[in-house]
Every structure is written in C-alpha cells, then in structure tokens.
Design an enzyme around this catalytic site. Structure first.
Site, PDB file in Angstrom:
ATOM      1  N   SER A  88       0.835  -1.214   0.000  1.00 23.94           N
ATOM      2  CA  SER A  88       0.000   0.000   0.000  1.00 23.94           C
ATOM      3  C   SER A  88       0.858   1.246   0.000  1.00 23.94           C
ATOM      4  O   SER A  88       0.356   2.332  -0.232  1.00 23.94           O
ATOM      5  CB  SER A  88      -0.856   0.087   1.259  1.00 23.94           C
ATOM      6  OG  SER A  88      -1.415  -1.113   1.583  1.00 23.94           O
ATOM      7  N   GLU A 140      -3.822   0.572  -8.828  1.00 25.04           N
ATOM      8  CA  GLU A 140      -2.730   1.539  -8.966  1.00 25.04           C
ATOM      9  C   GLU A 140      -1.477   0.758  -9.366  1.00 25.04           C
ATOM     10  O   GLU A 140      -1.071  -0.150  -8.645  1.00 25.04           O
ATOM     11  CB  GLU A 140      -2.466   2.234  -7.621  1.00 25.04           C
ATOM     12  CG  GLU A 140      -3.107   3.597  -7.493  1.00 25.04           C
ATOM     13  CD  GLU A 140      -2.732   4.283  -6.183  1.00 25.04           C
ATOM     14  OE1 GLU A 140      -2.805   5.504  -6.129  1.00 25.04           O
ATOM     15  OE2 GLU A 140      -2.367   3.592  -5.201  1.00 25.04           O
ATOM     16  N   HIS A 179      -1.076  -2.253  -6.876  1.00 23.78           N
ATOM     17  CA  HIS A 179      -1.819  -1.936  -5.661  1.00 23.78           C
ATOM     18  C   HIS A 179      -3.316  -2.120  -5.914  1.00 23.78           C
ATOM     19  O   HIS A 179      -3.972  -1.249  -6.463  1.00 23.78           O
ATOM     20  CB  HIS A 179      -1.499  -0.493  -5.236  1.00 23.78           C
ATOM     21  CG  HIS A 179      -2.106  -0.094  -3.934  1.00 23.78           C
ATOM     22  ND1 HIS A 179      -2.409   1.204  -3.622  1.00 23.78           N
ATOM     23  CD2 HIS A 179      -2.470  -0.833  -2.850  1.00 23.78           C
ATOM     24  CE1 HIS A 179      -2.937   1.249  -2.412  1.00 23.78           C
ATOM     25  NE2 HIS A 179      -2.978   0.030  -1.929  1.00 23.78           N
ATOM     26  N   ASN A 219      -3.650   7.073  -1.574  1.00 20.40           N
ATOM     27  CA  ASN A 219      -3.484   7.164  -0.129  1.00 20.40           C
ATOM     28  C   ASN A 219      -2.843   8.482   0.292  1.00 20.40           C
ATOM     29  O   ASN A 219      -3.090   8.989   1.385  1.00 20.40           O
ATOM     30  CB  ASN A 219      -2.665   5.981   0.398  1.00 20.40           C
ATOM     31  CG  ASN A 219      -3.531   4.731   0.515  1.00 20.40           C
ATOM     32  OD1 ASN A 219      -4.757   4.821   0.439  1.00 20.40           O
ATOM     33  ND2 ASN A 219      -2.916   3.579   0.686  1.00 20.40           N
TER      34      ASN A 219
HETATM   35  N1  NAD Z   1      -6.151  -4.997   3.472  1.00 24.94           N
HETATM   36  C1  NAD Z   1      -6.263  -3.970   2.676  1.00 24.94           C
HETATM   37  O1  NAD Z   1      -7.261  -3.260   2.655  1.00 24.94           O
HETATM   38  C2  NAD Z   1      -5.136  -3.679   1.712  1.00 24.94           C
HETATM   39  C3  NAD Z   1      -5.398  -2.874   0.611  1.00 24.94           C
HETATM   40  C4  NAD Z   1      -4.389  -2.644  -0.315  1.00 24.94           C
HETATM   41  C5  NAD Z   1      -3.138  -3.175  -0.110  1.00 24.94           C
HETATM   42  N2  NAD Z   1      -2.896  -3.930   0.998  1.00 24.94           N
HETATM   43  C6  NAD Z   1      -1.532  -4.484   1.142  1.00 24.94           C
HETATM   44  O2  NAD Z   1      -1.581  -5.857   0.749  1.00 24.94           O
HETATM   45  C7  NAD Z   1      -0.661  -6.629   1.508  1.00 24.94           C
HETATM   46  C8  NAD Z   1      -1.402  -7.760   2.194  1.00 24.94           C
HETATM   47  O3  NAD Z   1      -2.382  -7.226   3.035  1.00 24.94           O
HETATM   48  P1  NAD Z   1      -3.582  -8.118   3.603  1.00 24.94           P
HETATM   49  O4  NAD Z   1      -4.551  -7.187   4.217  1.00 24.94           O
HETATM   50  O5  NAD Z   1      -4.031  -9.097   2.586  1.00 24.94           O
HETATM   51  O6  NAD Z   1      -2.829  -8.912   4.753  1.00 24.94           O
HETATM   52  P2  NAD Z   1      -3.353 -10.183   5.567  1.00 24.94           P
HETATM   53  O7  NAD Z   1      -2.808 -10.062   6.920  1.00 24.94           O
HETATM   54  O8  NAD Z   1      -4.820 -10.357   5.409  1.00 24.94           O
HETATM   55  O9  NAD Z   1      -2.668 -11.406   4.815  1.00 24.94           O
HETATM   56  C9  NAD Z   1      -1.292 -11.604   4.728  1.00 24.94           C
HETATM   57  C10 NAD Z   1      -1.041 -13.057   4.386  1.00 24.94           C
HETATM   58  O10 NAD Z   1       0.328 -13.222   4.104  1.00 24.94           O
HETATM   59  C11 NAD Z   1       0.762 -14.445   4.667  1.00 24.94           C
HETATM   60  N3  NAD Z   1       2.202 -14.436   4.861  1.00 24.94           N
HETATM   61  C12 NAD Z   1       2.913 -13.759   5.796  1.00 24.94           C
HETATM   62  N4  NAD Z   1       4.228 -14.026   5.641  1.00 24.94           N
HETATM   63  C13 NAD Z   1       4.343 -14.890   4.612  1.00 24.94           C
HETATM   64  C14 NAD Z   1       5.414 -15.527   3.970  1.00 24.94           C
HETATM   65  N5  NAD Z   1       6.671 -15.353   4.390  1.00 24.94           N
HETATM   66  N6  NAD Z   1       5.174 -16.348   2.919  1.00 24.94           N
HETATM   67  C15 NAD Z   1       3.917 -16.550   2.502  1.00 24.94           C
HETATM   68  N7  NAD Z   1       2.864 -15.967   3.063  1.00 24.94           N
HETATM   69  C16 NAD Z   1       3.058 -15.148   4.111  1.00 24.94           C
HETATM   70  C17 NAD Z   1      -0.010 -14.518   5.961  1.00 24.94           C
HETATM   71  O11 NAD Z   1      -0.054 -15.832   6.474  1.00 24.94           O
HETATM   72  C18 NAD Z   1      -1.378 -14.012   5.520  1.00 24.94           C
HETATM   73  O12 NAD Z   1      -2.179 -15.067   5.024  1.00 24.94           O
HETATM   74  C19 NAD Z   1       0.021  -5.634   2.444  1.00 24.94           C
HETATM   75  O13 NAD Z   1       1.214  -5.198   1.849  1.00 24.94           O
HETATM   76  C20 NAD Z   1      -0.992  -4.497   2.550  1.00 24.94           C
HETATM   77  O14 NAD Z   1      -0.392  -3.272   2.864  1.00 24.94           O
HETATM   78  C21 NAD Z   1      -3.860  -4.187   1.904  1.00 24.94           C
END
Ligand code: NAD
Length: 728
Positions: free
Chosen positions: A423, A456, A444, A494
């Site tokens: 993000s 994005e 993104h 953002n």
């Molecule tokens: N949640 C949102 O609204 C949102 C929106 C846009 C971008 N993002 C970005 O997307 C990314 C993921 O966010 P999210 O909300 O899906 O997180 P989340 O916590 O829901 O999921 C993360 C996943 O990654 C897995 N993981 C962690 N370490 C790992 C590894 N070494 N190998 C494989 N898998 C691993 C975890 O087990 C988990 O299932 C982040 O960078 C976040 O900033 C999130």
C-alpha cells in the site's frame, strides 16, 4: 479520438455497405472498430434505406454490422460539438417506416443507439455471443433515440427501467427470454435473409415496436413500477440526475397515448441531461479511464508478455481477492502461504466467496467449479516457478518483502514479472534485492480486490516499458481501471486520503462532531464519510505504528489515539468514533466520546466552535485538490484525469462530480485559490497554501490537465522524507 480516425474537417466518419443478395438488401454498418453511429453511418443508413425502397426487386432489408459489433452506440466524440450529417431521429424514422420489412441481424454488441436502431426494425435476430443494453445512464444521459419509449413497449416498463437504470449489458439468451430479440442464430445474416423471404409476403403486417401499447396500458395507474424504479435509483445511483429523467420518460411512455408526444418528452429530458454538468463529469471519467491505460513515454508497440499463469504470495484479505481476479479472467493462479493453517483459511474464504455468488444467482454451480478449479495452492515456492507473474501480498513489512522477493527471484523462471501489492512501501527498495529490477512493479489492488475496480500500478525507477505495458494489459483483462503512479509515498490515492482525513480530524478538534462531518461529506456525494471509513479500517493500525515509532502523535491523530487508549478501535470491536451493535456495520452515535473530544481540544489549545457544513466540505475537498495538484506537478500521476479515476474507483468519490480534479476545474481554479487562501487564513495551516501549479494555471486561465514535462516538474517526495505512509 476513441472511435474513428480523423479524416479531415468535413469528411464523414464511417459508412454503410450496400449489397443485394437473394432479393434482400443487406446494409452493413462499417465504422471500425465498433461501428458507432457517426455522421457517415447515419447518412449511409438513410441513403441505403432509400435505395432499398426504390429497388423493386428488393423484398426486404437486413441491417447488420461489420466485424465484431453490430452498433456499439452513439459517437460520443460528437457530443458538445457541431454535429454533421443526418440527425439520428430522422434516420430512425426512415428505418421504422421503411416500406420493406427490416430485420436487425445483431451480430455483436448492440448498445445505446445500437439497440435503439434495432428497436426501430421490425424484427431482431441475434447471434449467440451478442449482447444488448442501454448504458447511457453511465454517461449521465438517457437513451435519447426513442429507447425510453420503445423498450418499455417491448418488454414492459419495469424490466426496461431496470435495464436503463443499471445500464447493464444483456446477453442474447436473456434478451430472447425477455422478448428484446425474436430469435438467436449462429449465422444472423443468412437467418435474417431466410426470415425476410418467409415474412415478405405479409405485406404491411410487419410489427412496429411503437405500436405495441398493451404493456403501457397494463402499467397505467400502477404506481409501483415507478416507485420501485425510484427506490432502485436512490440506492444505486445516489445524487445522479439522469436516472430521474429516465423515470420521467417511462412515466410519459406509460401515460401518454401518442407515441410521438412521448418521443418529444424524451427529447426534452435528454437535452436537460446533455446540458447538465454531470454529463460532462461522467464523460470525462469515461474517456479518463481509457486514457489512463496510455503511458506517454511507453511506445504503443511495446511488447506485451503473455500471462498464462499467475502466482500469489499470501492468501490473506488481498491475496485471496487478487487470486479470484485472475481465476475470474480464466487465468490459472497458484497461491502460496507461510503455513498450512493460513493457507487453508485463505483458500476456504475464496471458496466461500464463490459459494456466496452461487447463492445470489450470480454464478451457476458449474461455473463456480470451473473457476475455482483454476485456483491451486501449496506451501512451496517451487510451485510458482513456472508463473509468468507473481504478486506478493504478505504483511506490510519491508524486511519481510525483501526476503520474499529474494526468494522469488531465485525460484521464479527468468523473464517473469514480480509484483508487490504494497500500500505504500518503496518499490525501488523492493526491486533492489532482485537481479531483475526492470521486471519489478507495484500492483496496488484495493479491498475487496475481487470487487473494487481500481488498480494503482506503481512504476519503479527501473521498471521496464515491457513490464508496465504488460501490467496495463493484465489490468484490462482483469476488468480493472488501471492507473500508473510513480513510486512516491502513498502513491496517488493514499497520499490524497491522508490530507483529507487529517483535515476531517482537525475539524473534529476544532468543534465539529464525527456524524456532522460524515453527513456533510456524504451529502456532497462521497459513499462514506471519513469517520465511518476510519472506523471500518480500524483506528488501531495508525496508533500502533505511531507508538512503535516512539514519536509524538501529530495534532490530527490525537483524538484517534486517545480513543484507542480507551480500547475503541472501530468496527472490529464494536466501538470507535461510533458504536456498533453485534454483527452490524450501522454506525450509532457515541455521545460518551464527546467528553474526550472536548478535553483533547482544550489540551491542544482549541476553543471548540460551531462549524458549518460548507466549511467541512470545502476544507476536506480542498485538501484533496491541493494535494492532487502537487501529485500532478511532481509527475507522480501522468494527468489530472488519472487522479480522478483513482478517486472515483478506489475512494468512493461521486462519479457525477467527475473526481476531485475535474471538480476543481468545474469550480474554476481562481475560485479554488480564493477558497484555499481563505482557509489558510482561518486555520493558519500550510495544507491550504495553494499549490504552485494551481496558481500558475489559474493565472493563465488554464485547467488541470497533463503533468508538466520532466524538466519542469516539482521534485518528487522521497520515501525517507515523507510522513505520509506511516500516518494513517
Ligand atoms: N487490506 C487492505 O485493505 C489492503 C489494501 C491494499 C493493499 N494492501 C496491502 O496488501 C498486503 C497484504 O495485506 P492483507 O490485508 O491481505 O494482509 P493479511 O494479513 O490479510 O494477509 C497476509 C497473508 O500473508 C501471509 N504471509 C505472511 N508471511 C508470509 C510468507 N513469508 N510467505 C507466505 N505468506 C506469508 C499470511 O499468512 C497471511 O495469510 C500488504 O502489503 C498491505 O499493505 C492491503
């Protein structure tokens, strides 16, 4: 221009090919690529109909389109300019009253004016892959070529209203069930010729949609049809002008006996839409979304990699949604997570989402099996080695992402793209740990990724043209509105959101209350006010990050941090700026917070005051505009319209205002500057110091448009200098 090559000032665009086969005149609309009703097509249609009428050997007429489309609609590029050629309604009149029977052989898309053309024919035969629709509402318009009068006569006002208010595309099978088309065929032209030969003996007995009055008479006096439509418009098209006009047109169709009087009404209501500022705003977004995929310094003929298989790292909220996007587009996708438990949970959420769609009737059980079978998963990085793209979606932590990209670089085949869903982390830093920085890019997605349209695309310093062009092409395949951002803190969306929510928080400190601020901005048209949004995201995320940093919280974060100290994290634990009952997302007032607001205001030297809704909207929206102008002047976004596309598709900004940058242009940049200066005076905050770009443009009477040439850009924000990314 979108639909045609510029052929010179007076050259007409498009034509209609004429040929006679088996005593049937075949009129083929030829205006590549999608056969819009440009001036040359209108003139050609009129002339061809006269020719067919005058030829005694011709028994009937078949009207079809060249290539994949029947007629995709009006030529939008003609709107607002001098229209040449024969007016559409004159052509439709000629078609409807043709002395020979006419069959519309709908070989492909028949949208807007295209379907309206078909509705003027006596019969309609569609191919299996064709689809029809009246999507004008998406451009702030109504179907002004008789569509609002003919479609209700054919399929009933209730169904017609649903189609026109949603702007949905109806596949031919459904169109047959609804009675929009009479037949489906593999070879529409041959079938139409046979049909004409069969029906030609009917003399004058060829049906005209305009004469079908039964469904109108049935609906007369039944208020529910219009009430249901109003309810639908209020829910799905809040704040929009065109839906109300469409309903008024159908009301006229129901209540006025004389068809031509109804057409006249439609013409009046159409003109009101055409002249309405919402029309300009919505067409700006229509073109803006198409323009966003073009990157000025990436040549058009840049090679695009073929993406046959995708890999996703992390099966959480985002990874699962992104995997669904690929599967929905028919691309096999393999997911990896860190352990069995997380992976199992992630994949089961995907399955539940598909089951939900089946239950809602959006997917058949068979389709679900097909699409879900494209999703595979494991814990081994070797299993993504054959992917053409791998998207990382693990926790937002730079060290972890470095580790993962090193591992991906090792395991994934040469030439594959490695993308991060971060993000706000530095894509260049992520790319630097690989041996293929030119193939590293930010993708993104927004949450829920399988639903939100915005993507994005973050262009790193080293990202190659081929990588970028491929990602833009994939975005299109996944049906996303893809917008390029340079690699800078907060990217586009953002970064703007940060300034906006900070101002909402400042207004709270100065005396307004969350529900007042939310209501004012929701009345302006935003889907969700900032405090409801912060409660939804979770107040604790920023609070934890700030605590970890060990620095003092900025002023605007003081109240949110205090609420977290009181265990009020937002929706996730039922209490934040609002209170939530168990299992509900509906916000209820939280009067118990008011003591906190008063105390924190006082501690920080504010004397709370009455704040008007106008000030709330002005200050929050001006913060967006001013930051947007900086983003543009740094070249982080390529053009103002890209920022609008971001804000509409990812942040709930009302499409009918055309996005924050279009809104600024519509207000007049001199007015924007006047207001910025006024609020700078009131608040003393630099947030309202007019962006240099705004000042310059306003002085020259210009509008926000393209980013400046490279040499004239303001210096881009660096990650190390920025507080944007960590401050939500
Ligand atoms: N949640 C949102 O609204 C949102 C929106 C846009 C971008 N993002 C970005 O997307 C990314 C993921 O966010 P999210 O909300 O899906 O997180 P989340 O916590 O829901 O999921 C993360 C996943 O990654 C897995 N993981 C962690 N370490 C790992 C590894 N070494 N190998 C494989 N898998 C691993 C975890 O087990 C988990 O299932 C982040 O960078 C976040 O900033 C999130």
């Amino acid at each position: 221009m979108l639909f045609y090559k510029y052929l010179g000032r007076n050259a007409l665009k498009g034509t209609v090919l004429y040929e006679v086969k088996d005593e049937v005149a075949i009129l083929t609309v030829d205006n590549p690529p999608v056969n819009p009703l440009s001036d040359g097509v209108r003139t050609g249609l009129h002339e061809s109909l006269v020719k067919a009428e005058e030829d005694d050997t011709v028994k009937g007429v078949v009207l079809t389109g060249n290539g994949r489309a029947f007629i995709a609609g009006a030529d939008i590029s003609e709107f607002g300019g001098n229209v040449e050629g024969i007016p559409l309604n004159e052509v439709f009149n000629k078609l409807e009253f043709c002395k020979k029977p006419v069959v519309a052989a709908i070989n492909g898309v028949a949208l807007g004016g295209g379907l309206e053309t078909a509705l003027c024919c006596n019969y309609r035969i569609a191919s299996k892959t064709a689809f029809v629709g009246l999507p004008e509402v998406n451009l702030g318009l109504l179907p002004g070529g008789g569509g609002t009068q003919r479609l209700p006569r054919l399929i009933g006002p209730g169904e017609a209203l649903k189609m026109m208010l949603s702007g949905s595309h109806v596949p031919s099978k459904k169109a047959l069930e609804m009675g929009i088309v009479d037949k489906i065929s593999d070879d529409v032209v041959a079938e139409s010729i046979d049909f004409i030969k069969e029906m030609a003996g009917n003399n004058d007995n060829h049906p005209r949609v305009r004469d079908k009055n039964e469904k109108m008479l049935e609906a007369r006096g039944d208020e529910n049809v219009l009430l249901d439509a109003q309810a639908m418009a209020a829910k799905a098209r809040k704040g929009q002008f065109a839906p109300g006009q469409i309903i008024k047109c159908v009301e006229a169709a129901i209540n006025i006996d004389d068809f031509d009087e109804g057409i006249k009404k439609e013409g009046e209501y159409f003109m009101e839409c055409l002249l309405h500022p919402q029309r300009e705003a919505m067409i700006h977004i229509f073109f803006g979304e198409r323009a966003a995929s073009k990157i000025s310094d990436v040549p058009k003929d840049t090679k695009i990699k073929d993406i046959k298989k995708a890999g996703i790292i992390g099966s959480g909220t985002m990874g699962g949604g992104i995997a669904m996007c690929f599967a929905n587009a028919g691309i096999p996708v393999h997911i990896i997570d860190q352990d069995e438990e997380n992976l199992k949970r992630g994949v089961s959420v995907i399955e539940k989402n598909y089951d939900f769609m089946v239950n809602k009737g959006r997917l058949t059980a068979e389709q679900k099996d097909g699409v879900f079978s494209l999703v595979t998963s494991s814990l081994d990085y070797k299993d993504v080695s054959d992917c053409d793209i791998v998207i990382e979606a693990v926790y937002e932590n730079l060290e972890l992402k470095h580790e993962i990209f090193k591992s991906l670089d090792e395991h994934v085949k040469e030439g594959a793209i490695l993308a991060s869903n971060t993000s706000g982390l530095d894509i260049d830093s992520i790319a630097s740990v690989t041996k293929r920085p030119e193939m590293v890019v930010g993708t993104h997605f927004f949450s829920p990724a399988n639903i939100m349209r915005l993507l994005e695309v973050v262009r790193g310093e080293a990202t190659s043209d081929e990588t970028l062009a491929t990602i833009m092409a994939i975005g299109k395949k996944l049906k996303k509105a893809a917008v390029v951002s340079l690699n800078a803190p907060g990217f586009i969306g953002n970064r703007m959101l940060f300034g906006y929510t900070a101002q909402a928080n400042m207004l709270l400190l100065e005396g307004a209350l969350p529900h007042q601020i939310d209501q004012a901005l929701e009345s302006f048209g935003l889907n969700m006010g900032p405090f409801r949004m912060m409660d939804l995201v979770g107040l604790d995320l920023g609070w934890r990050a700030r605590k970890l940093s060990g620095k003092e919280s900025p002023l605007h974060a003081k109240i949110g941090d205090e609420l977290c100290e009181q265990d009020r994290y937002g929706q996730k634990n039922g209490a934040g700026y609002y209170n939530y009952s168990e299992g509900s997302r509906a916000p209820n007032p939280a009067p118990e917070n008011e003591e906190t607001y008063e105390r924190i205001s006082e501690e920080n030297g504010f004397t709370r005051r009455e704040i008007s809704d106008e000030e709330i909207v002005d200050r929050c929206i001006l913060a967006l505009i001013n930051e947007g102008a900086d983003i543009l002047s740094e070249g982080v976004s390529q053009r103002a319209a890209d920022i609008d596309v971001v804000y509409i598709n990812g942040y709930g900004f009302p499409i009918w205002r055309g996005g924050p940058m279009h809104h600024a242009n519509a207000m007049g940049l001199d007015v924007v500057i006047e207001k910025l200066e006024k609020y700078k005076e009131i608040t003393g905050s630099d947030v309202y110091k007019p962006s240099e770009m705004l000042v310059k443009l306003a002085k020259n009477g210009e509008k926000l448009g393209e980013a400046p040439e490279k040499d004239n850009r303001k210096e881009k924000l660096g990650f190390e200098m920025s507080s944007v990314a960590n401050n939500f």
